[in-house]
Design an enzyme around this catalytic site. Structure first.
Site, short mmCIF file in Angstrom:
data_model
loop_
_atom_site.label_atom_id
_atom_site.label_comp_id
_atom_site.label_asym_id
_atom_site.label_seq_id
_atom_site.Cartn_x
_atom_site.Cartn_y
_atom_site.Cartn_z
N HIS A 22 0.84 -1.21 0.00
CA HIS A 22 0.00 0.00 0.00
C HIS A 22 0.87 1.26 0.00
CE1 HIS A 22 -3.57 2.44 1.42
NE2 HIS A 22 -2.56 3.23 1.78
N GLU A 23 1.84 1.31 0.91
CA GLU A 23 2.68 2.51 1.02
C GLU A 23 3.62 2.64 -0.17
OE1 GLU A 23 2.02 4.77 3.08
OE2 GLU A 23 0.55 3.55 4.17
N HIS A 26 1.90 4.55 -2.90
CA HIS A 26 2.03 6.00 -2.73
C HIS A 26 3.41 6.47 -3.16
CE1 HIS A 26 -1.77 6.57 -0.75
NE2 HIS A 26 -1.46 5.80 0.28
N ASP A 116 -6.19 8.13 3.69
CA ASP A 116 -6.31 8.58 2.30
C ASP A 116 -7.66 9.25 2.04
OD1 ASP A 116 -3.77 7.59 1.70
OD2 ASP A 116 -4.56 5.59 1.36
#
Length: 262
Positions: A22-23, A26, A116
């Protein structure tokens, strides 16, 4: 270590990988647009990709970078469901993978800062309000959503340590962001003065001659270059750069805007 001690090493490893991906979503999106990435931090209950950016990036970049994290869960859920239906891998672990992805995906879309969903809420508000007002409104709305989330969680779910830690972290994040609003706002203005902003449209701000420089600046919008129309007996215009220069180089924050051009 925690997973080994509690006997849930595989579950902990899956959670760690899901948060990491997930990170990284980003981080990779931010790197593509050449954002200033400070660090990617993984916490026991989530992760944070910290950027050195202060609201002057184009909307499409901010939306893509913000959405790049949650979008990673879509392909992981799809992959897990495909393997499960094809009989590939351990069904129990695949179901856990799918469940964790859904949980983190939905949680991250809550309109609560710094999730988010909270960042997307802020972007939405900047379309209708000046940057400073949008930030204040977002934090107040986010805090309201956090209270609702806390009440619902305590009613519907078993109260456990993880829930308390998550709520405590979100509460602290709100306090920290509220306390540092002036710093973030100054960085937003400073980047505009140094020419690092990427504007999308022009906007005219109409002000009275007695309006202070600080109040003029508080009306600046994200994604706009501003021309300031000063309403007087003989109306005249000034540029955004003039106001920013007066604020930072002449310390004229409390000065009436008409005094700058006498």
């Amino acid at each position: 270590m925690i997973g080994v001690i509690t006997g849930h090493f595989r579950e902990f490893l899956i959670l760690f990988l899901v948060i990491l991906i997930h990170e990284l979503g980003h981080a990779l999106a931010a790197s593509f647009f050449k954002w200033r990435l400070v660090k990617v931090e993984l916490l026991p209950f989530g992760g944070v990709a910290e950027m050195d950016e202060y609201g002057n990036r184009p909307y499409h970049e901010e939306i893509i970078v913000t959405a790049a994290g949650p979008l990673q869960h879509i392909w992981m859920i799809a992959g897990g469901m495909t393997c499960l239906s094809a009989g590939i891998g351990d069904p129990q672990l695949l179901e856990l993978l799918i469940e964790m992805n859904w949980m983190i995906f939905l949680f991250n879309l809550l309109p609560i800062w710094p999730l988010d969903g909270g960042k997307l809420l802020f972007l939405l508000l900047t379309l209708f309000f000046p940057y400073k007002k949008a930030k204040e409104s977002m934090l107040m709305l986010s805090f309201g959503f956090l209270l609702i989330f806390a009440v619902v969680s305590f009613i519907w779910f078993t109260v456990h340590l993880n829930l308390i830690i998550i709520l405590s972290f979100l509460l602290y994040a709100h306090y920290f962001e509220w306390k540092h609003q002036p710093y973030v706002y100054i960085r937003f203005l400073l980047e505009r003065m140094t020419g690092k902003e990427k504007t999308m449209r022009s906007k005219i701000l109409t002000v009275q001659p007695t309006t202070t420089v600080e109040n003029v600046l508080s009306g600046f919008y994200k994604g706009c270059s501003h021309d300031i129309l000063i309403k007087s007996a003989s109306p005249y215009m000034c540029k955004e750069k003039d106001i920013l220069t007066a604020y930072f180089k002449q310390s004229a924050g409390t000065c009436a805007i008409e005094d700058l051009f006498r």
